[in-house]
Design a protein around this motif. Sequence first.
Motif, short mmCIF file in Angstrom:
data_model
loop_
_atom_site.label_atom_id
_atom_site.label_comp_id
_atom_site.label_asym_id
_atom_site.label_seq_id
_atom_site.Cartn_x
_atom_site.Cartn_y
_atom_site.Cartn_z
N UNK A 35 0.87 -1.17 0.00
CA UNK A 35 0.00 0.00 0.00
C UNK A 35 0.90 1.22 0.00
N UNK A 36 0.73 2.07 -1.00
CA UNK A 36 1.55 3.28 -1.11
C UNK A 36 0.64 4.49 -1.09
N UNK A 37 0.94 5.42 -0.18
CA UNK A 37 0.20 6.67 -0.08
C UNK A 37 1.09 7.79 -0.59
N UNK A 38 0.56 8.57 -1.54
CA UNK A 38 1.31 9.67 -2.14
C UNK A 38 0.90 10.99 -1.50
N UNK A 39 1.89 11.84 -1.28
CA UNK A 39 1.68 13.16 -0.68
C UNK A 39 2.29 14.20 -1.63
N UNK A 40 1.48 15.21 -1.99
CA UNK A 40 1.93 16.22 -2.94
C UNK A 40 1.49 17.61 -2.48
N UNK A 42 1.84 20.25 -5.22
CA UNK A 42 1.91 21.00 -6.47
C UNK A 42 3.33 21.32 -6.91
N UNK A 43 4.30 20.96 -6.10
CA UNK A 43 5.70 21.20 -6.44
C UNK A 43 6.28 20.06 -7.26
N UNK A 44 7.61 20.04 -7.36
CA UNK A 44 8.29 19.07 -8.21
C UNK A 44 8.56 17.73 -7.52
N UNK A 45 8.39 17.69 -6.19
CA UNK A 45 8.73 16.48 -5.43
C UNK A 45 7.52 15.99 -4.66
N UNK A 46 7.36 14.68 -4.61
CA UNK A 46 6.30 14.09 -3.80
C UNK A 46 6.91 13.20 -2.73
N UNK A 47 6.17 13.00 -1.66
CA UNK A 47 6.55 12.06 -0.61
C UNK A 47 5.72 10.80 -0.80
N UNK A 48 6.30 9.67 -0.39
CA UNK A 48 5.58 8.40 -0.48
C UNK A 48 5.79 7.63 0.82
N UNK A 49 4.69 7.19 1.39
CA UNK A 49 4.78 6.26 2.52
C UNK A 49 4.30 4.92 1.97
N UNK A 50 5.20 3.95 2.07
CA UNK A 50 4.94 2.65 1.47
C UNK A 50 4.97 1.58 2.54
N UNK A 51 3.87 0.82 2.63
CA UNK A 51 3.77 -0.30 3.57
C UNK A 51 3.87 -1.58 2.75
N UNK A 52 4.90 -2.37 3.03
CA UNK A 52 5.11 -3.65 2.35
C UNK A 52 4.76 -4.78 3.31
N UNK A 53 3.89 -5.68 2.86
CA UNK A 53 3.46 -6.79 3.70
C UNK A 53 3.96 -8.08 3.06
N UNK A 54 4.94 -8.68 3.73
CA UNK A 54 5.51 -9.95 3.30
C UNK A 54 4.87 -11.08 4.09
N UNK A 55 5.20 -12.31 3.74
CA UNK A 55 4.61 -13.46 4.43
C UNK A 55 4.89 -13.44 5.93
#
Length: 162
Positions: A35-40, A42-55
């Motif tokens: 699950x990746x949540x994008x944060x913006x 209007x500028x040139x750079x975005x932040x991403x919080x990424x939750x990775x769920x493995x076994x």
Amino acid sequence: MNKEYEYSFKVKDITPFIDYCVNNKYELKKEYEQTRTLYKNGGKVMARITKNIYKDNETEILNFKDDNLSDSVLKVSRESKDLVMNDENRDFVKSLLEILELNETKKLVRKRYVYTYNNVTFEIDNYTTPVMNVVAIEGEKDEVDKVYNELKSVIDSNIVND
């Protein structure tokens, strides 16, 4: 800071790309839910919080990337190092997003398959939110170009044009 060379495109079906990897010595390195949540702002750079769920475990990271809105199949962008999130730094991450005025704009949910061979990585994504399939070929420019050209007819017959 890393510079990333990536061909990325929406496809009707991920099967031909998984078959290509399996038949060409690529090794399945990871298979997980993400699950990746994008944060913006209007500028040139975005932040991403990424939750990775493995076994057997789960990770959550914050990173920043150029907000590349180009329709080009080949994207070259800057990407920060990852900050592994935990209970101790979660408030810091929240305050960082607030001070940079980065607001949540999109949530992506997918199953990701990561195949690698030499200096080329395939990220093959089956999205459930929003519903779509995306294939990305990343790595050293010369090698990525070569693989992309090998797959050009498969890509052209499978690509989704929005």
